[in-house]
Motif scaffolding. Sequence first.
Motif, mmCIF file in Angstrom:
data_model
loop_
_atom_site.group_PDB
_atom_site.id
_atom_site.type_symbol
_atom_site.label_atom_id
_atom_site.label_comp_id
_atom_site.label_asym_id
_atom_site.label_seq_id
_atom_site.Cartn_x
_atom_site.Cartn_y
_atom_site.Cartn_z
ATOM 1 N N MET A 44 30.172 51.418 -57.464
ATOM 2 C CA MET A 44 28.770 51.246 -57.859
ATOM 3 C C MET A 44 27.862 51.346 -56.633
ATOM 4 O O MET A 44 26.880 52.085 -56.630
ATOM 5 C CB MET A 44 28.591 49.894 -58.557
ATOM 6 C CG MET A 44 27.149 49.445 -58.725
ATOM 7 S SD MET A 44 26.910 48.321 -60.105
ATOM 8 C CE MET A 44 27.495 46.815 -59.501
ATOM 9 N N THR A 47 27.924 54.983 -55.169
ATOM 10 C CA THR A 47 27.197 55.958 -55.993
ATOM 11 C C THR A 47 25.690 55.749 -55.908
ATOM 12 O O THR A 47 24.919 56.710 -55.909
ATOM 13 C CB THR A 47 27.629 55.852 -57.467
ATOM 14 O OG1 THR A 47 29.043 55.955 -57.545
ATOM 15 C CG2 THR A 47 26.997 56.950 -58.306
ATOM 16 N N MET A 55 27.016 62.892 -55.928
ATOM 17 C CA MET A 55 27.651 61.956 -56.862
ATOM 18 C C MET A 55 28.644 62.666 -57.782
ATOM 19 O O MET A 55 29.534 62.045 -58.342
ATOM 20 C CB MET A 55 26.593 61.221 -57.689
ATOM 21 C CG MET A 55 26.057 62.021 -58.846
ATOM 22 S SD MET A 55 24.740 61.164 -59.699
ATOM 23 C CE MET A 55 24.385 62.349 -60.996
ATOM 24 N N PRO A 242 18.263 45.068 -69.508
ATOM 25 C CA PRO A 242 19.412 45.673 -70.186
ATOM 26 C C PRO A 242 19.025 46.826 -71.122
ATOM 27 O O PRO A 242 19.668 47.866 -71.079
ATOM 28 C CB PRO A 242 20.013 44.500 -70.967
ATOM 29 C CG PRO A 242 19.650 43.314 -70.167
ATOM 30 C CD PRO A 242 18.285 43.604 -69.613
ATOM 31 N N MET A 245 17.858 49.823 -69.040
ATOM 32 C CA MET A 245 18.943 50.546 -68.391
ATOM 33 C C MET A 245 19.755 51.354 -69.397
ATOM 34 O O MET A 245 20.171 52.474 -69.104
ATOM 35 C CB MET A 245 19.842 49.562 -67.636
ATOM 36 C CG MET A 245 19.216 49.172 -66.293
ATOM 37 S SD MET A 245 19.924 47.727 -65.505
ATOM 38 C CE MET A 245 21.623 47.886 -65.862
ATOM 39 N N ALA A 246 19.976 50.775 -70.576
ATOM 40 C CA ALA A 246 20.693 51.528 -71.605
ATOM 41 C C ALA A 246 19.883 52.762 -72.001
ATOM 42 O O ALA A 246 20.443 53.816 -72.279
ATOM 43 C CB ALA A 246 20.966 50.644 -72.822
ATOM 44 N N LEU A 249 20.150 56.178 -70.061
ATOM 45 C CA LEU A 249 21.220 57.103 -70.412
ATOM 46 C C LEU A 249 20.731 58.189 -71.350
ATOM 47 O O LEU A 249 21.112 59.342 -71.242
ATOM 48 C CB LEU A 249 22.339 56.330 -71.125
ATOM 49 C CG LEU A 249 23.540 55.912 -70.325
ATOM 50 C CD1 LEU A 249 24.524 55.247 -71.253
ATOM 51 C CD2 LEU A 249 24.181 57.119 -69.670
ATOM 52 N N TRP A 258 23.398 59.209 -62.715
ATOM 53 C CA TRP A 258 24.320 58.109 -62.439
ATOM 54 C C TRP A 258 23.959 57.366 -61.164
ATOM 55 O O TRP A 258 24.138 56.158 -61.074
ATOM 56 C CB TRP A 258 25.761 58.624 -62.354
ATOM 57 C CG TRP A 258 26.304 58.928 -63.704
ATOM 58 C CD1 TRP A 258 26.566 60.159 -64.232
ATOM 59 C CD2 TRP A 258 26.594 57.990 -64.735
ATOM 60 N NE1 TRP A 258 27.015 60.040 -65.522
ATOM 61 C CE2 TRP A 258 27.045 58.721 -65.854
ATOM 62 C CE3 TRP A 258 26.529 56.595 -64.829
ATOM 63 C CZ2 TRP A 258 27.424 58.107 -67.041
ATOM 64 C CZ3 TRP A 258 26.904 55.986 -66.010
ATOM 65 C CH2 TRP A 258 27.341 56.736 -67.103
ATOM 66 N N MET A 261 21.248 55.087 -62.106
ATOM 67 C CA MET A 261 21.740 54.004 -62.970
ATOM 68 C C MET A 261 22.570 53.000 -62.184
ATOM 69 O O MET A 261 22.519 51.798 -62.453
ATOM 70 C CB MET A 261 22.531 54.581 -64.140
ATOM 71 C CG MET A 261 21.611 55.217 -65.166
ATOM 72 S SD MET A 261 22.443 55.604 -66.697
ATOM 73 C CE MET A 261 23.283 57.087 -66.258
ATOM 74 N N MET A 262 23.324 53.495 -61.213
ATOM 75 C CA MET A 262 24.097 52.556 -60.387
ATOM 76 C C MET A 262 23.163 51.750 -59.475
ATOM 77 O O MET A 262 23.391 50.560 -59.241
ATOM 78 C CB MET A 262 25.138 53.303 -59.552
ATOM 79 C CG MET A 262 26.320 53.842 -60.344
ATOM 80 S SD MET A 262 27.185 52.596 -61.330
ATOM 81 C CE MET A 262 26.641 53.008 -62.959
ATOM 82 N N SER A 265 21.821 49.192 -61.782
ATOM 83 C CA SER A 265 22.830 48.161 -62.055
ATOM 84 C C SER A 265 22.949 47.214 -60.864
ATOM 85 O O SER A 265 23.031 45.992 -61.030
ATOM 86 C CB SER A 265 24.203 48.786 -62.301
ATOM 87 O OG SER A 265 24.177 49.539 -63.472
ATOM 88 N N SER A 268 20.150 44.960 -60.750
ATOM 89 C CA SER A 268 20.175 43.992 -61.848
ATOM 90 C C SER A 268 21.248 42.919 -61.643
ATOM 91 O O SER A 268 21.123 41.823 -62.192
ATOM 92 C CB SER A 268 20.339 44.692 -63.193
ATOM 93 O OG SER A 268 21.672 44.742 -63.560
ATOM 94 N N VAL B 119 24.965 45.099 -69.930
ATOM 95 C CA VAL B 119 24.723 46.520 -69.750
ATOM 96 C C VAL B 119 25.129 47.001 -68.355
ATOM 97 O O VAL B 119 25.660 48.096 -68.212
ATOM 98 C CB VAL B 119 23.247 46.853 -70.043
ATOM 99 C CG1 VAL B 119 22.945 48.298 -69.727
ATOM 100 C CG2 VAL B 119 22.928 46.565 -71.497
ATOM 101 N N LEU B 124 28.424 50.684 -65.472
ATOM 102 C CA LEU B 124 29.360 50.876 -64.368
ATOM 103 C C LEU B 124 30.664 51.486 -64.870
ATOM 104 O O LEU B 124 31.175 52.451 -64.314
ATOM 105 C CB LEU B 124 29.620 49.539 -63.659
ATOM 106 C CG LEU B 124 30.762 49.536 -62.648
ATOM 107 C CD1 LEU B 124 30.535 50.569 -61.564
ATOM 108 C CD2 LEU B 124 30.912 48.156 -62.024
#
Lengths: 293, 298
Positions: A44, A47, A55, A242, A245-246, A249, A258, A261-262, A265, A268, B119, B124
């Motif tokens: 994570m 990336t 990536m 959450p 972030m979903a 996608l 990605w 998103m990483m 994450s 978060s 999430v 991940l």
Amino acid sequence: MSEVALAKQQPVRRKKTKIEFASIVGFLILLIVTIAMIMPLGFMLSTSLKTTKEMLVFPPTVIPKHFAWDNFKELFVNEEIKFGRQYLNSIIVAIATVIGTVFSSSFVAFGFARYKAKGSQFLFVLVLSTLMLPYPAIMIPQFLLFTKLGLHDSLLPLILPSFFASAYMIFLLKQFFTSIPNELYDAGRIDGCKEIRLYWNLTLPLSGPVIATVAIFSFIWSWNDLLAPVLYLDSQENFTLPIGMAAMLSSKFRIAPWNLMMAASLLSVLPIIVLFSIAQRRFVQGIVLTGIK
Amino acid sequence: MKSTRESRREGRWFYFFISPWLIGFIVFALFPVLASLYYSFTEYDIIHAPEFIGFGNYNELFHDEQFWNSVKVTLKYTFISVPLTLFLSLVFAMLINQKIPFRGIFRTAMYFPSMISGVSMALLWFWVFNPQAGLFNYGLSLFGIDPIHWFLDEKYAMWALIIMSFWGLGGGMLIFLAGLQGVPAHLLEAAKLDGAGRLRTFWNVTFPLISPVFLFQLIIGLIESFQVFTQAYTITQGGPNYSTWFYVYNIYINAFKNFRYGYASAMSWILLIAVTVITFVIMKLSNRYVYYEGGRER
């Protein structure tokens, strides 16, 4: 509260002979499993600092050739993501939930710990039985109720229920409050303390550690919750992290971002990492005492 | 003995202090449970008033392929993931409970991932299982295994989710560890003096002593896995070909995408009954097998 069991982890006492063969095998297994558990976190991190081109390189590079710090900037600048706004929403919801849970649950737990009344035992069993109540079993009427109150697409339905105490936390706090010696309360009464002051000025100040545990766990549950926010929140600027972030996608990026998103994450989980490093003992205590992860 | 006046006064304070919970219980638990029972006998789309249709929803559910599929998917996940997670967390707890170096580091490294849920974890692992550039397929490639299209292949999507679930076993491990440390050393010594081997000592001494912990973990694990939602919502959207169409995801789609609140409420109630029955049955069975310190009233 069994502070003793939670203090230093004492190994089962054995005679001080040479290290056993089984222990070596166990050590090796643990080493491999631990590395496997940690690796996704490293992936994570790595990336999140890669360029879009890097990536997708196979095999994945461990350390990015070029540190793409811009990924983190992009999250906050890109108008289509609204990450900053959603981060703020999550913080608002989590902090309000913590305040609500801590005060209401300790208030209620004080009642259960210090007073007996007709039906008090039955009511405590009722509290425990709601531990098993699955949220999906009650979410539809709750949703309809809040919608009728005009609270759809607002953060309030996520916050309000926490002001009416949480069963886990009542349980946890009641255990602790019961262990406070009665003599302290008697002394307080003799000094002319009113019941509310016994709660506010006597019980709460004595309960710092257990309240920290309650605060940490209600923060994490609120921070990670997806189902309730999905039901109530419609517009992107009201999303909590959450959902936001979903949604990344399924958004309009040509290649699934990605690296972004990483990075998201990572940011978060940052509050959890911070909480964890300053209050590891409280985590362990919370998990061991409630049995809830 | 307390005087009547005093105990009445105490009762008033009791109800004063628990009132937030009592109100919350009525508004956010009792009312919703009863309301969803009522809705489950109606056709309700929020625009029109609920229309009473008796057992219509339950009857429809019985013939609904999607419903049975969601039950199957959820049970498959539960029956594989829960026992394995429980078993592994006990094994790792026992390994860490030995006299080995770096125990603290192992413990932390094992249970820290379990704090990352929701999430962030789903994204991940979605990335870890990426067919082209993911970590997992890279690991497999070292053993000469061809790339697997995890979440795109209905044969593997569920397995990917099950593997993911192991990442959270640190919490359970920690609970077992606390349980193991509560096992009195003199009992283990005695077993050793009596010539019992490791396995026998575990089975006849350690396990009975931690069985209440085991039972609790089992119940919590089952209830949690009946409610899997995040993974289906974030990663798979129930696919491919409905192979990860979990029960709660099915409720969500029926209520909040198809606006069939009555139909979804019927499913909610079935979930509630399932959870209650399973908890009750396990508790009953456990009365026979679980050892509680200090004995049990009969």
